[in-house]
Write a protein that holds these residues in place. Structure first.
Motif: not given
Length: 205
Positions: A23-40
């Motif tokens: 509603e605030a114009g943001q996209v909920p997302a996540a980063i995975n892979g290359n040693g990173l584990s689901h950064i919200s």
């Protein structure tokens, strides 16, 4: 092609926070892979749409998070069926020296000789899987079809080799073919139709 997008870490609870972000114009997302584990994370929807429009889906997205940049590819995303608003996005963190596999559009270039002679071109394959380092991933693969005559076809093995990427799709997959145009059968004119049989007609004398 690479582009920088500013992102922020986000909370994952309560579940209603995702709706508030959208509603605030943001996209909920996540980063995975290359040693990173689901950064919200969350990022601006308008900025993401602009980046994709200008750079394509296969660009390298350098996500700027807490003063550091993470090289990523847009791995998957979900849009609302009706409004096309962003629901969620997944970014895959990558090693810029390690090859990745993505889907690229197949685009036919030119007008085939066979089409000029009255035939039609039928495209059977619209995308191919390519492998390359993230900075060399193509958004599209162009195929020259100008030399095709009626009866000719192209398969994946006919695509010229590139120094930047390798095509993984089965080489025997047919891309397109030029075929004869089907003749249009016109209905018989009413005046040419067979005369109807007259029941119980009086025989001629």
């Amino acid at each position: 092609m690479s582009v920088v997008l500013k992102v922020e870490e986000r909370a994952t609870r309560p579940r209603s926070i995702r709706r508030s972000l959208r509603e605030a114009g943001q996209v909920p997302a996540a980063i995975n892979g290359n040693g990173l584990s689901h950064i919200s994370i969350s990022l601006d929807a308008a900025e993401l749409e602009k980046a994709i429009r200008e750079n394509g889906l296969n660009a390298v997205y350098n996500l700027e998070l807490n003063g550091k940049k993470i090289s990523t590819l847009l791995h998957t995303y979900e849009l609302d069926t009706f409004s096309k608003a962003w629901i969620h996005a997944e970014f895959l963190a990558v090693d810029m020296n390690e090859e990745q596999e993505v889907e690229a559009d197949l685009v036919l270039e030119g007008l085939p000789k066979g089409v000029k002679a009255g035939g039609i071109i039928e495209q059977n394959l619209y995308t191919v899987i390519v492998s390359a380092t993230p900075d060399k991933l193509p958004e599209r693969v162009e195929v020259d079809v100008t030399a095709l005559e009626i009866g000719d076809s192209l398969t994946v093995k006919d695509i010229p080799a590139s120094a930047d990427f390798t095509i993984i799709t089965d080489v025997e997959e047919q891309i397109c073919a030029v075929v004869e145009a089907k003749a249009v059968v016109e209905p018989e004119e009413a005046g040419e139709a067979a005369e109807p049989e007259v029941i119980n007609a009086k025989p001629a004398e």
